[in-house]
Design a protein around this motif. Structure first.
Motif, PDB file in Angstrom:
ATOM      1  N   LEU A  97       0.834  -1.215   0.000  1.00  0.00           N
ATOM      2  CA  LEU A  97       0.000   0.000   0.000  1.00  0.00           C
ATOM      3  C   LEU A  97       0.864   1.258   0.000  1.00  0.00           C
ATOM      4  N   ILE A  98       1.918   1.260   0.815  1.00  0.00           N
ATOM      5  CA  ILE A  98       2.833   2.409   0.795  1.00  0.00           C
ATOM      6  C   ILE A  98       3.441   2.536  -0.595  1.00  0.00           C
ATOM      7  N   GLY A  99       3.917   1.407  -1.111  1.00  0.00           N
ATOM      8  CA  GLY A  99       4.533   1.422  -2.437  1.00  0.00           C
ATOM      9  C   GLY A  99       3.600   2.005  -3.480  1.00  0.00           C
ATOM     10  N   ARG A 100       2.346   1.575  -3.433  1.00  0.00           N
ATOM     11  CA  ARG A 100       1.380   2.017  -4.444  1.00  0.00           C
ATOM     12  C   ARG A 100       1.108   3.513  -4.375  1.00  0.00           C
ATOM     13  N   SER A 101       1.263   4.095  -3.183  1.00  0.00           N
ATOM     14  CA  SER A 101       1.026   5.547  -3.075  1.00  0.00           C
ATOM     15  C   SER A 101       2.110   6.333  -3.829  1.00  0.00           C
ATOM     16  N   TYR A 102       3.174   5.644  -4.282  1.00  0.00           N
ATOM     17  CA  TYR A 102       4.205   6.307  -5.098  1.00  0.00           C
ATOM     18  C   TYR A 102       4.042   5.994  -6.584  1.00  0.00           C
ATOM     19  N   ALA A 103       2.925   5.380  -6.939  1.00  0.00           N
ATOM     20  CA  ALA A 103       2.668   5.059  -8.351  1.00  0.00           C
ATOM     21  C   ALA A 103       2.796   6.327  -9.186  1.00  0.00           C
ATOM     22  N   GLY A 104       3.474   6.233 -10.313  1.00  0.00           N
ATOM     23  CA  GLY A 104       3.647   7.395 -11.168  1.00  0.00           C
ATOM     24  C   GLY A 104       4.849   8.243 -10.770  1.00  0.00           C
ATOM     25  N   LYS A 105       5.360   8.058  -9.551  1.00  0.00           N
ATOM     26  CA  LYS A 105       6.521   8.831  -9.109  1.00  0.00           C
ATOM     27  C   LYS A 105       7.782   7.972  -9.058  1.00  0.00           C
TER      28      LYS A 105
END
Ligand code: 76R
Length: 248
Positions: free
Chosen positions: A173-181
């Protein structure tokens, strides 16, 4: 029962870190230097053919700091392919002006902690694309190796599948919050190199590496179980910027 997470493996990976011997480079004459750069260009141009043939992917980044001056990251079908590439580079005239700084051997890995149960993952084109990824052309790279702890009280490998799944969910979930970055490629290296995984991150904003890695330090799987090696960070090199870097 064996509670090892099922893993899927893709291309083998070699992170090949080199330093530049500036004294030798400066002592060479113009003709020798031009020839060396031509050979480097030829070596790097082969990378696009390999990508076009879907047989692997390669990239290069200049490394900031004293651990190395640049890294060549290669993904290929077999260890022999990686070995051949490494040897091919070593035979170039350009390699005469470099020294070996560090290397890491691993294989692109996806684990099934969060995967769906029923589908055959190899039928899923998105999964196949993640196992055999074309390396992105982002401005920055960050590489580091890591382990999961095997201490008496904090032994990742003694936890049940359920406990590990719960923690990996939070990690994802933490990882996914950086999607696109930030794009990440996790490579497994148990039995291949000195740490258990290689972590390779790509971004157009190097600050996002710090933000992501810092946020994960507070997440249980990293806070309790993560052990980290040296961090290498740097910026994208193509044949042109490589030539610029070598200009005297
Ligand atoms: O693959 C997936 O998208 C599913 C979720 C997921 C898994 C299974 C995931 C997501 N990771 C997984 C596995 Mn990760 N990851 C790291 C680090 O610095 C640190 O604290 C740790 C280094 C980062 C920065 C990172 C980023 N991950 C793993 C594993 C294997 C674990 C095992 O098998 O025991 C390691 C060692 C590891 C480490 N992870 C993500 C990210 C990011 C950005 C994501 C989101 C990916 C996305 O959804 O696009």
């Amino acid at each position: 029962t064996n509670e090892a997470a099922a893993t899927l493996e893709g291309w083998y990976a070699l992170h090949d870190f080199r330093s530049i011997n500036w004294t030798a480079w400066k002592a060479a004459d113009d003709e020798e230097r031009a020839g060396a750069l031509d050979e480097l260009n030829d070596f790097m141009k082969e990378w696009s053919d390999v990508e076009a043939a879907a047989a692997g992917s390669s990239t290069a980044y200049a490394i900031v700091g004293q651990k190395a001056d640049f890294v060549m990251m290669h993904l290929r079908e077999t260890l022999e392919d990686l070995n051949k590439l490494e040897t091919e580079f070593n035979k170039t005239t350009f390699a005469k002006y470099t020294t070996k700084a560090y290397s890491y051997v691993s294989i692109v890995e996806l684990s099934n902690y969060l995967g769906g149960k029923d589908e055959d993952p190899m039928q899923n084109p998105q999964i196949v694309a993640r196992l055999k990824p074309i390396l992105p052309k982002n401005r920055y790279i960050c590489f580091y190796p890591m382990n999961k702890k095997r201490d008496l009280n904090d032994n990742w490998y003694m936890l049940s599948m359920e406990e590990r799944k719960g923690m990996m969910r939070s990690h994802g979930l933490i990882g996914r919050s950086y999607a696109g970055k930030v794009k990440q490629i996790i490579t497994g290296s148990v039995g291949l190199d000195d740490w258990e995984w290689g972590v390779t991150l790509f971004s157009d904003d190097a600050l996002q590496f710090k933000k992501l890695v810092y946020e994960m330090r507070f997440d249980e799987v990293s806070a309790r179980f993560g052990e980290f090696g040296s961090f290498y960070v740097g910026s994208l090199l193509d044949t042109e910027s490589f030539g610029d870097m070598m200009k005297l």
